[in-house]
Design a protein around this motif. Structure first.
Motif, PDB file in Angstrom:
ATOM      1  N   GLN A  10       0.828  -1.212   0.000  1.00 38.55           N
ATOM      2  CA  GLN A  10       0.000   0.000   0.000  1.00 38.55           C
ATOM      3  C   GLN A  10       0.862   1.262   0.000  1.00 38.55           C
ATOM      4  O   GLN A  10       1.855   1.360   0.735  1.00 38.55           O
ATOM      5  CB  GLN A  10      -0.901   0.015   1.233  1.00 38.55           C
ATOM      6  N   CYS A  14      -1.306   7.851  -0.552  1.00 38.55           N
ATOM      7  CA  CYS A  14      -2.706   7.939  -0.995  1.00 38.55           C
ATOM      8  C   CYS A  14      -3.524   6.713  -0.656  1.00 38.55           C
ATOM      9  O   CYS A  14      -4.747   6.732  -0.836  1.00 38.55           O
ATOM     10  CB  CYS A  14      -2.764   8.191  -2.500  1.00 38.55           C
ATOM     11  N   GLY A  15      -2.873   5.630  -0.222  1.00 38.74           N
ATOM     12  CA  GLY A  15      -3.638   4.439   0.132  1.00 38.74           C
ATOM     13  C   GLY A  15      -3.868   3.473  -1.022  1.00 38.74           C
ATOM     14  O   GLY A  15      -4.530   2.451  -0.851  1.00 38.74           O
ATOM     15  N   ILE A  17      -3.649   0.441  -3.346  1.00 36.57           N
ATOM     16  CA  ILE A  17      -3.277  -0.921  -2.946  1.00 36.57           C
ATOM     17  C   ILE A  17      -2.824  -1.720  -4.163  1.00 36.57           C
ATOM     18  O   ILE A  17      -3.531  -1.739  -5.187  1.00 36.57           O
ATOM     19  CB  ILE A  17      -4.464  -1.618  -2.248  1.00 36.57           C
ATOM     20  N   CYS A  47      -0.681   8.649  -7.230  1.00 28.67           N
ATOM     21  CA  CYS A  47      -0.174   9.912  -6.674  1.00 28.67           C
ATOM     22  C   CYS A  47       1.301  10.167  -6.958  1.00 28.67           C
ATOM     23  O   CYS A  47       1.811  11.224  -6.584  1.00 28.67           O
ATOM     24  CB  CYS A  47      -0.426   9.978  -5.168  1.00 28.67           C
TER      25      CYS A  47
ATOM     26  N   ARG B 109      -1.566  15.482   8.331  1.00 30.76           N
ATOM     27  CA  ARG B 109      -2.295  14.505   7.517  1.00 30.76           C
ATOM     28  C   ARG B 109      -2.282  13.126   8.188  1.00 30.76           C
ATOM     29  O   ARG B 109      -3.270  12.397   8.159  1.00 30.76           O
ATOM     30  CB  ARG B 109      -1.682  14.445   6.113  1.00 30.76           C
ATOM     31  N   GLN B 113      -5.197  10.165   8.446  1.00 37.10           N
ATOM     32  CA  GLN B 113      -5.046   9.387   7.213  1.00 37.10           C
ATOM     33  C   GLN B 113      -5.564   7.956   7.366  1.00 37.10           C
ATOM     34  O   GLN B 113      -6.244   7.436   6.482  1.00 37.10           O
ATOM     35  CB  GLN B 113      -3.573   9.371   6.792  1.00 37.10           C
ATOM     36  N   LEU B 117      -8.276   5.156   4.939  1.00 40.23           N
ATOM     37  CA  LEU B 117      -7.699   4.119   4.075  1.00 40.23           C
ATOM     38  C   LEU B 117      -8.756   3.061   3.748  1.00 40.23           C
ATOM     39  O   LEU B 117      -9.637   2.783   4.575  1.00 40.23           O
ATOM     40  CB  LEU B 117      -6.498   3.458   4.757  1.00 40.23           C
ATOM     41  N   PRO B 118      -8.672   2.488   2.543  1.00 39.21           N
ATOM     42  CA  PRO B 118      -9.732   1.560   2.107  1.00 39.21           C
ATOM     43  C   PRO B 118     -10.006   0.441   3.104  1.00 39.21           C
ATOM     44  O   PRO B 118     -11.169   0.102   3.368  1.00 39.21           O
ATOM     45  CB  PRO B 118      -9.195   0.992   0.789  1.00 39.21           C
ATOM     46  N   ILE B 371      -2.805  14.780  -2.490  1.00 41.79           N
ATOM     47  CA  ILE B 371      -3.947  14.088  -3.108  1.00 41.79           C
ATOM     48  C   ILE B 371      -5.083  13.967  -2.093  1.00 41.79           C
ATOM     49  O   ILE B 371      -4.849  13.825  -0.886  1.00 41.79           O
ATOM     50  CB  ILE B 371      -3.497  12.702  -3.657  1.00 41.79           C
ATOM     51  N   GLN B 375     -10.598  10.449  -0.900  1.00 39.09           N
ATOM     52  CA  GLN B 375     -10.947   9.870  -2.207  1.00 39.09           C
ATOM     53  C   GLN B 375     -11.571   8.480  -2.092  1.00 39.09           C
ATOM     54  O   GLN B 375     -12.507   8.153  -2.836  1.00 39.09           O
ATOM     55  CB  GLN B 375      -9.719   9.825  -3.122  1.00 39.09           C
ATOM     56  N   HIS B 376     -11.077   7.659  -1.171  1.00 38.34           N
ATOM     57  CA  HIS B 376     -11.608   6.287  -1.078  1.00 38.34           C
ATOM     58  C   HIS B 376     -13.022   6.282  -0.493  1.00 38.34           C
ATOM     59  O   HIS B 376     -13.865   5.485  -0.894  1.00 38.34           O
ATOM     60  CB  HIS B 376     -10.665   5.413  -0.245  1.00 38.34           C
TER      61      HIS B 376
END
Lengths: 59, 423
Positions: A10, A14-15, A17, A47, B109, B113, B117-118, B371, B375-376
């Motif tokens: 990950q 930005c996460g 995956i 990103c 952040r 954060q 996260l997803p 970013i 977003q997720h």
């Protein structure tokens, strides 16, 4: 059945995956592509974070 | 230098409301002057970055292109002078992640954060689906007509983010009104004065009064969460520490404000814009209704299509070169996300709404360290809503002319009247 040894990585920024089992065809990475086989110059497709700033995670 | 009429268009809120006028201006720039300086009347000059590749280049280099050194939103000289007088020299009324550079940006952040996260958002999906079903039921209760923007798209992401933040449901209308007064400050139908903004001073004063109302509200919540922490973002911010110290007042208030505004308004705009686009492209609706596996493609294309954040500004911290042009230390750059997302060099037929577009590497969430944090969550909210709605929506069409907000920063449709059949 997926190889249980496949890992998940990950992006710290930005996460995003990356799952080795799924690859990322839009990045030219076919399913099964190991993290170690992705060039060190590769960057996060979302990103732009360098490969070195990814962490292995468990989903 | 960019021709004066194009320069004026780039900052004109009415051009963004019109849609076609801003698209034409940026299409001309990408073709004739993709990286050039503009000086709209009353503004300091700034570079206009119109190409996808150049936006990525700037956003990736966070040390070379700072957020906080000058205003992060394009601001005329009179307004900038007034803001600096109010703040004791800062070009910013708030200091959120958007106005920060490292090390503060990284440290602040990091506080929240993880929550976005997803893998951590998965736990919210059941509740988000419950909320989405409630809004689908409400839409059905309207009969066969509603304003999809006002009746569904504005309210659903608002409810989700307010639960995540920890704002009680009875305060949601207040949060929506404050958000629209902030982002719609140039729109007489949404701003606090209810009239055309012709006077810069009163415009800035009004924005400051909206910011102060947010701060008054969240200051009371901070006190509560410090005394009684809960499992919400407000508690994380209220009790968070940077280098062992609690967050400063301005930084904490700004953190709440960005979560309570950008955390829903952008998703609302995209959701409303997606429905508008599907109404104008019934073949695309037929495709996604027949095959829900196309929903992620619909979401990415909607985000590209609407691009609810129209720009951010950056300031060069050193002399440099970008796309062959010399940028001087202190130069101000406008990153135009709608332009990047219509860049003919990246997107085939960029003015076509195509839910099967692949790849779809839009820059609507930004790129690099800044970013979009949410977003997720935004994607998940939209996916769940479309999954629930399309199961019950047989057909729909526009029932009048949709309208966009009059704004040049964060905006999208403010009215999408539709006639529909649901079961």
């Amino acid at each position: 059945m997926a190889d249980p040894d496949f890992k998940v990585w990950q992006c710290r920024t930005c996460g995003y995956i990356y799952e080795e089992a799924l690859g990322d065809p839009s990045e030219g990475l076919q399913p099964g592509t190991r993290w170690a086989d992705i060039p060190d110059t590769w960057i996060c497709p979302t990103c732009g974070t360098p490969k070195s700033d990814f962490d292995m995670i468990e989903l | 230098m960019i021709p004066q009429d194009i320069a004026n268009t780039i900052v004109d809120p009415r051009a963004y409301a019109d849609g076609k006028r801003i698209d034409h201006a940026f299409a001309w720039l990408r073709r004739e002057a993709p990286l050039e300086q503009a000086q709209p009347e009353g503004f300091d000059p700034f570079w206009v970055v119109t190409r996808h590749a150049d936006i990525l280049q700037v956003e990736r280099q966070n040390e070379l292109f700072h957020n906080g050194d000058r205003a992060t939103v394009v601001t005329n000289i009179e307004a900038d002078t007034q803001v600096r007088a109010m703040t004791g020299g800062s070009p910013h009324l708030v200091r959120s992640l958007v106005q920060m550079d490292n090390p503060d940006h990284f440290n602040y952040r990091k506080l929240t954060q993880g929550s976005f996260l997803p893998q951590n958002l998965k736990a919210l999906e059941v509740r988000i689906r419950e909320i989405a079903r409630g809004f689908v039921d409400r839409m059905a209760a309207h009969g066969d007509r509603c304003d999809f923007a006002r009746d569904v798209a504005f309210l659903y992401p608002l409810h989700v983010i307010m639960e995540v933040i920890g704002v009680p449901e009875h305060d949601e209308p207040r949060m929506l009104k404050l958000t629209q007064e902030l982002f719609g400050s140039q729109d007489p139908e949404l701003n606090r004065s209810g009239s055309e903004v012709t006077d810069v001073k009163s415009g800035v004063d009004t924005i400051q009064s909206v910011v102060l109302d947010f701060m008054t509200y969240f200051n009371a919540i901070t006190d509560d969460r410090r005394a009684n922490p809960r499992n919400d973002i407000t508690s994380v911010i209220a009790n968070g520490k940077i280098d062992g110290q609690p967050l400063g007042y301005l930084e904490a208030m700004s953190y709440y404000i960005i979560a309570a505004t950008a955390g829903h308004d952008t998703t609302s705009s995209t959701t409303a814009g997606a429905f508008w686009a599907l109404a104008e492209n019934p073949d695309q609706f037929a495709k996604v209704k027949a095959d829900p596996s196309l929903i992620p493609g619909l979401i990415e294309e909607s985000i590209r299509w609407v691009t609810p954040v129209k720009h951010f500004m950056r300031t060069a911290t050193a002399d440099t070169e970008l796309a062959g042009r010399k940028i001087a230390k202190g130069d101000w750059l406008l990153l135009s996300y709608p332009s990047g997302n219509r860049d003919e060099a990246v997107f085939d037929q960029p003015f076509k709404f195509d839910i099967t577009r692949t790849p779809n590497k839009h820059v609507a969430f930004g790129y690099g360290a800044h970013i979009c944090l949410g977003q997720h969550l935004a994607r998940m909210e939209m996916r769940v809503l479309w999954e629930e709605l399309f199961k019950r929506l047989d057909s729909f069409e526009l029932d009048g002319q949709p309208k966009n907000m009059v704004a040049n920063f964060v905006c999208g449709p403010k009215s999408v009247p539709v006639r529909f059949k649901m079961h």
